[in-house]
Scaffold this active site. Sequence first.
Site, mmCIF file in Angstrom:
data_model
loop_
_atom_site.group_PDB
_atom_site.id
_atom_site.type_symbol
_atom_site.label_atom_id
_atom_site.label_comp_id
_atom_site.label_asym_id
_atom_site.label_seq_id
_atom_site.Cartn_x
_atom_site.Cartn_y
_atom_site.Cartn_z
ATOM 1 N N SER A 14 -16.277 12.847 61.153
ATOM 2 C CA SER A 14 -15.054 12.513 61.882
ATOM 3 C C SER A 14 -15.429 11.648 63.079
ATOM 4 O O SER A 14 -16.001 10.581 62.902
ATOM 5 C CB SER A 14 -14.314 13.796 62.286
ATOM 6 O OG SER A 14 -13.032 13.488 62.786
ATOM 7 N N HIS A 41 -12.219 11.294 58.536
ATOM 8 C CA HIS A 41 -10.841 11.422 59.007
ATOM 9 C C HIS A 41 -10.315 10.052 59.431
ATOM 10 O O HIS A 41 -10.834 9.445 60.363
ATOM 11 C CB HIS A 41 -10.767 12.391 60.192
ATOM 12 C CG HIS A 41 -11.086 13.793 59.824
ATOM 13 N ND1 HIS A 41 -11.637 14.693 60.711
ATOM 14 C CD2 HIS A 41 -10.952 14.468 58.662
ATOM 15 C CE1 HIS A 41 -11.803 15.860 60.095
ATOM 16 N NE2 HIS A 41 -11.400 15.737 58.851
ATOM 17 N N ASP A 134 -13.336 21.029 60.705
ATOM 18 C CA ASP A 134 -13.273 20.684 59.292
ATOM 19 C C ASP A 134 -14.697 20.539 58.742
ATOM 20 O O ASP A 134 -15.566 19.984 59.398
ATOM 21 C CB ASP A 134 -12.501 19.370 59.104
ATOM 22 C CG ASP A 134 -12.099 19.110 57.670
ATOM 23 O OD1 ASP A 134 -12.172 20.052 56.843
ATOM 24 O OD2 ASP A 134 -11.698 17.977 57.367
#
Length: 191
Positions: A14, A41, A134
């Site tokens: 990310s 992401h 995540d």
Amino acid sequence: MNHDTVRAVAIGASAGAVQALLHILPSLPAALPVPVMIVVHVPADRDNTLVPLLDTRCQLAVKEAEDKEPAMPGTVYFAPSDYHLLVEKDGSLALSGDEPVNYSRPAIDVLLESAAEAFGSGLVGIVLTGANHDGAAGLRAVAAGGGIAIVQDPASAMSATMPAAALALCPDARVETLDGITAFLSGLVHA
């Protein structure tokens, strides 16, 4: 688990992903004998600019994943923006518009958990830099399935939250710098 049983690599990143992936992917040889699937992401209203950025710098083929596409060795597949990337039991790729997971679509957990089911002990799961949690549950699924779980050393990550969260749920994961991850993946060629 050794190099010669690896069948696929799944990576999640990310915040700081661009720099981390620019460090790892261009160094990997064209002869990499496994597919590499990546979730980064990306906001739903933006295209994933990593594909054209990396395609010109990598020896591997770099593309956006397509639904029902077989995952081929020597190819890097990125999840398209606003779609989860999953791996089917037969090793083909699938895209899903299901609800966001961890506020993200694509979500790293979705990729890692489905790839762990598809490849079991033949999977290398890697969690890189990021600013949320995540990937932690997904990496735990990789380890539980007998695969190799690798976490970017939080001290070396642009954003330590995601690798630290993955380590908290998967304390036996290998902790590597970007150079260590690159060397590990390059070693798959000689297995």
